[in-house]
Scaffold this active site. Structure first.
Site, short mmCIF file in Angstrom:
data_model
loop_
_atom_site.label_atom_id
_atom_site.label_comp_id
_atom_site.label_asym_id
_atom_site.label_seq_id
_atom_site.Cartn_x
_atom_site.Cartn_y
_atom_site.Cartn_z
N TYR A 198 -17.55 -16.90 25.04
CA TYR A 198 -18.58 -16.09 25.70
C TYR A 198 -19.29 -15.19 24.70
O TYR A 198 -18.64 -14.53 23.87
CB TYR A 198 -17.94 -15.25 26.80
CG TYR A 198 -18.91 -14.65 27.79
CD1 TYR A 198 -19.80 -15.46 28.48
CD2 TYR A 198 -18.93 -13.28 28.04
CE1 TYR A 198 -20.69 -14.91 29.41
CE2 TYR A 198 -19.80 -12.73 28.96
CZ TYR A 198 -20.68 -13.55 29.64
OH TYR A 198 -21.56 -13.01 30.55
N SER A 207 -11.40 -20.02 25.15
CA SER A 207 -11.91 -19.02 26.07
C SER A 207 -12.98 -19.65 26.97
O SER A 207 -12.69 -20.64 27.64
CB SER A 207 -12.44 -17.81 25.28
OG SER A 207 -12.65 -16.71 26.12
N ASP A 218 -2.59 -11.68 26.08
CA ASP A 218 -4.03 -11.87 26.28
C ASP A 218 -4.45 -11.20 27.58
O ASP A 218 -4.04 -11.61 28.66
CB ASP A 218 -4.34 -13.37 26.32
CG ASP A 218 -5.83 -13.69 26.30
OD1 ASP A 218 -6.63 -12.76 26.51
OD2 ASP A 218 -6.16 -14.86 26.08
N HIS A 232 -5.91 -12.40 22.57
CA HIS A 232 -6.97 -13.38 22.85
C HIS A 232 -7.44 -13.98 21.52
O HIS A 232 -8.40 -13.51 20.90
CB HIS A 232 -8.12 -12.70 23.58
CG HIS A 232 -9.11 -13.65 24.15
ND1 HIS A 232 -8.78 -14.57 25.13
CD2 HIS A 232 -10.43 -13.85 23.90
CE1 HIS A 232 -9.85 -15.28 25.45
NE2 HIS A 232 -10.86 -14.87 24.71
#
Length: 332
Positions: A104, A194, A279, A308
């Protein structure tokens, strides 16, 4: 055998089963109609040679038409391996190909980012995500109240939402890769982390051309839980719901169409996932909720002390997974 906190946590995740958030028959009908409507729409793939510091790799700018005819930009890279590939115009022996999606707010970056895949002798299509960090824009009109970011765009409309455009762009990226003469369509993997991991999973569920999936710390999993607990892009939806609490059911209904919790059983190809227990963005519960529903060949690697991130260890596991898969399913 003595039990400690880590083994207990592993057991909790392995037995974590979240209920579906949409009727499977309704979801299948939705995607059948959507995919059938887009099957005949031209990709209009265009390629243009680009500069590269790699003397042994042909790098081209590749553009195709995504949802709503937004041009999606990417790199198409072909290693010039002696005895394998002839040129960008065609390949003597088509190569395994991977399609990669960014996280993202990120973009496809520079071609150098994909050196490890090119060293394996794979062709690579690395694409932008519309409207985020790259060269790709977004033709989708914004018709409803959205908060800062992208994912709340038209979130009350399942077939007009940003998630809808995002998903169809990714599905069509696989189609664009499969259509290139350098690509061995029998060995076509989707890869991401992700947001990119979520897109890899949904391509594995909705595009039958996919023959392997690598989804590290994936988003778009158990999204109702994520809206409530995650620090990911789903916080944008939480912010939207903070402003419009009466829209909760409508928002969750839209998300259900793109939630891998509901689509997991549609995946037919081998899958490698990873989950990092520290995460706070893509929570391990969300990933295991999907993993536990996948019925295809699958493997999940845990990193109890990672946040993450995709570690060097996992980078190597990715390479080993695809090497084994592509040898097991050679070109036809």
């Amino acid at each position: 055998m003595l039990e400690h906190a880590i083994t207990r946590r592993k057991g909790e995740l392995e037995h974590y089963n979240a209920p579906l958030t949409m009727d499977p028959a309704e979801l299948d009908a939705f995607w059948s109609d959507v995919l059938q409507a887009y099957a005949a729409k031209p990709l209009d793939v265009r390629r243009e040679r680009a500069e590269s510091p790699f003397a042994s790799v042909t790098v081209e700018r590749l553009t195709y038409l995504g949802y709503d005819e937004t041009p999606i930009h990417g790199w198409f890279m072909v290693p010039e391996l002696q005895g394998h590939a002839e040129s960008a115009a065609g390949a003597a022996h088509p190569l395994p190909c991977i399609v990669t999606f960014p996280g993202y707010t990120d973009d496809r970056g520079y071609p150098e980012r994909y050196a490890s895949w090119l060293l394996q002798g794979y062709a690579v299509l690395a694409v932008d995500v519309r409207g985020q960090g790259g060269e790709t824009g977004n033709y989708m009109p914004l018709r409803a109240d959205a908060v800062k970011g992208w994912v709340s765009g038209n979130v009350l409309e399942p077939e007009g939402s940003y998630y809808h455009a995002l998903t169809l762009d990714a599905i069509r990226a696989v189609d664009a890769a499969a259509a290139q003469p350098e690509t061995d369509a029998a060995r076509l993997a989707v890869v991401g982390a992700s947001q990119g991991g979520g897109l890899a999973l949904i391509c594995g569920a909705l595009n039958p051309s996919v023959t392997a999936v690598i989804a590290d710390i994936p988003n778009m999993c158990h999204m109702d839980y994520g809206v409530l607990h995650s620090a990911s892009s789903l916080t944008e939806l939480a912010q939207h719901l903070k402003r419009y609490p009466d829209r909760l059911e409508a928002v969750l209904r839209t998300l259900a169409h793109y939630d891998m919790l509901n689509l997991a059983t549609r995946i037919q190809s081998p899958v490698l996932l990873s989950a990092c227990w520290k995460d706070s963005v893509c929570l391990p519960e969300t990933i295991y909720a999907v993993y536990n529903r996948i019925t295809a060949d699958k493997m999940l690697l845990d990193y109890p002390f990672n946040g993450h991130e995709v570690s060097e260890s996992q980078q190597r596991e990715r390479i080993l997974f695809l090497n084994q898969h592509f040898r097991q399913y050679p070109s036809k």
